[in-house]
Design an enzyme around this catalytic site. Structure first.
Site, PDB file in Angstrom:
ATOM      1  N   HIS A 182       6.652 -16.830   0.395  1.00  0.00           N
ATOM      2  CA  HIS A 182       6.181 -15.935   1.442  1.00  0.00           C
ATOM      3  C   HIS A 182       5.099 -16.620   2.277  1.00  0.00           C
ATOM      4  O   HIS A 182       4.598 -17.675   1.908  1.00  0.00           O
ATOM      5  CB  HIS A 182       5.631 -14.628   0.847  1.00  0.00           C
ATOM      6  CG  HIS A 182       6.698 -13.704   0.371  1.00  0.00           C
ATOM      7  ND1 HIS A 182       7.319 -13.863  -0.852  1.00  0.00           N
ATOM      8  CD2 HIS A 182       7.274 -12.621   0.941  1.00  0.00           C
ATOM      9  CE1 HIS A 182       8.220 -12.907  -1.004  1.00  0.00           C
ATOM     10  NE2 HIS A 182       8.217 -12.149   0.064  1.00  0.00           N
ATOM     11  N   LYS A 221       0.041 -13.487   2.331  1.00  0.00           N
ATOM     12  CA  LYS A 221       0.401 -12.526   1.282  1.00  0.00           C
ATOM     13  C   LYS A 221      -0.630 -12.572   0.157  1.00  0.00           C
ATOM     14  O   LYS A 221      -0.993 -13.654  -0.324  1.00  0.00           O
ATOM     15  CB  LYS A 221       1.801 -12.817   0.747  1.00  0.00           C
ATOM     16  CG  LYS A 221       2.314 -11.734  -0.205  1.00  0.00           C
ATOM     17  CD  LYS A 221       3.795 -11.910  -0.491  1.00  0.00           C
ATOM     18  CE  LYS A 221       4.326 -10.865  -1.456  1.00  0.00           C
ATOM     19  NZ  LYS A 221       4.161  -9.491  -0.952  1.00  0.00           N
ATOM     20  N   GLY A 266       6.876  -8.259  -4.877  1.00  0.00           N
ATOM     21  CA  GLY A 266       7.518  -7.098  -5.487  1.00  0.00           C
ATOM     22  C   GLY A 266       9.006  -7.308  -5.681  1.00  0.00           C
ATOM     23  O   GLY A 266       9.595  -6.844  -6.669  1.00  0.00           O
ATOM     24  N   MET A 294       4.001  -4.735   8.505  1.00  0.00           N
ATOM     25  CA  MET A 294       5.106  -3.794   8.339  1.00  0.00           C
ATOM     26  C   MET A 294       4.884  -2.538   9.160  1.00  0.00           C
ATOM     27  O   MET A 294       5.837  -1.966   9.710  1.00  0.00           O
ATOM     28  CB  MET A 294       5.277  -3.432   6.862  1.00  0.00           C
ATOM     29  CG  MET A 294       6.177  -4.366   6.099  1.00  0.00           C
ATOM     30  SD  MET A 294       7.833  -4.529   6.823  1.00  0.00           S
ATOM     31  CE  MET A 294       8.380  -2.820   6.794  1.00  0.00           C
ATOM     32  N   GLY A 324      -0.696   2.489   6.977  1.00  0.00           N
ATOM     33  CA  GLY A 324      -0.753   1.033   7.014  1.00  0.00           C
ATOM     34  C   GLY A 324      -0.273   0.550   8.366  1.00  0.00           C
ATOM     35  O   GLY A 324       0.359  -0.501   8.491  1.00  0.00           O
ATOM     36  N   THR A 350       4.506  -0.365  -0.790  1.00  0.00           N
ATOM     37  CA  THR A 350       3.332  -1.118  -1.219  1.00  0.00           C
ATOM     38  C   THR A 350       3.567  -1.770  -2.575  1.00  0.00           C
ATOM     39  O   THR A 350       4.134  -1.158  -3.475  1.00  0.00           O
ATOM     40  CB  THR A 350       2.111  -0.179  -1.300  1.00  0.00           C
ATOM     41  OG1 THR A 350       1.948   0.474  -0.037  1.00  0.00           O
ATOM     42  CG2 THR A 350       0.851  -0.953  -1.628  1.00  0.00           C
TER      43      THR A 350
END
Length: 243
Positions: free
Chosen positions: A132, A136, A142, A14, A9, A76
């Site tokens: 957020h 997103k 999460g 990130m 990723g 993730t």
């Protein structure tokens, strides 16, 4: 020898934060890939995998990590409850840290939320609010999912207790429901508030992130920790010794 990290990723927010933070901690980026790249070849160049790609890729990544006996850090989110249960059972075959949030501060928030939920009775209404950035894709976050899970565990409630926003004539709030509210906008890195409201007083536990580097540093700390662990599924509470 420096620990070699595989970032899966790598082109995401990130992934870029991890690539920037790793050298500052004396860690080597052995490989950096994204969805569609040759992940199998990249695993030959690393000691540990850090995955911040897509929830659709998790099963494939786990199978490869297990086959090559590579420790794994998964950040993730977006899995269904059924997927998460199946994948967690699979992940137990290799050392794996799986967390919805790698911030040290957020993980302290988890511990404080558990303590508050245990001490405060059902006359304290529990609500979770998260915000957020506009990009997103999943909701709730999460981190919010984990906060809700902690409250449900301490209050012995199932998922039917969750109220995702409220609309219309809903009637009075019941003592067993937990509200969850997801806000999206701008470039907010991540804000989470847990509220316990009773008649006459209200307790709020809040964490606000302003720099994605805090998550990268936490994930890299988890990577350094997990390479010394036996097979099993861990979280940041384990990494930080908060359990």
């Amino acid at each position: 020898m420096s620990l070699r990290i595989l970032i899966n990723g790598a082109r995401g927010r990130m992934g870029q934060a991890l690539a920037e933070a790793a050298p500052k901690l004396g860690l080597e980026i052995g490989a950096a890939v994204d969805v569609g790249d040759d992940f199998a070849a990249a695993t030959e160049k690393c000691d540990v995998i850090i995955d911040f790609s897509s929830h659709t890729e998790t099963r494939r990544i786990l199978h490869r990590a297990i086959a090559k006996q590579k420790p794994l850090v998964i950040g993730t989110t977006g899995h269904t409850a059924k997927e998460k249960a199946e994948l967690t059972a699979l992940a137990a075959q290799t050392p794996c840290v799986w967390a919805g949030n790698f911030s040290v501060g957020v993980n302290l928030l988890f511990a404080l939320t558990r303590r508050a939920a245990a001490v405060l009775g059902s006359d304290y209404d529990a609500e979770v609010i998260e915000m957020h950035h506009r990009f997103k894709k999943d909701s709730p976050s999460g981190t919010a999912e984990r906060l809700l899970e902690i409250i449900r565990e301490e209050r012995h409630l199932n998922a039917e207790a969750l109220r995702h926003g409220r609309k219309g004539i809903t009637g009075e709030r019941t003592p067993t429901e937990i509200g969850i509210h997801s806000l999206r906008g701008g470039d907010v890195v991540g804000d989470h508030t847990v509220m316990f409201a009773a008649l006459g007083e209200r307790i709020e536990l809040t964490h606000k992130a302003s720099d994605r580097a805090i998550f990268a540093r936490g994930a890299l700390r988890a990577a350094q920790w997990v390479v010394t662990q036996p097979p099993g599924v861990y979280d940041m509470q384990d990494v930080l010794g908060l359990k």
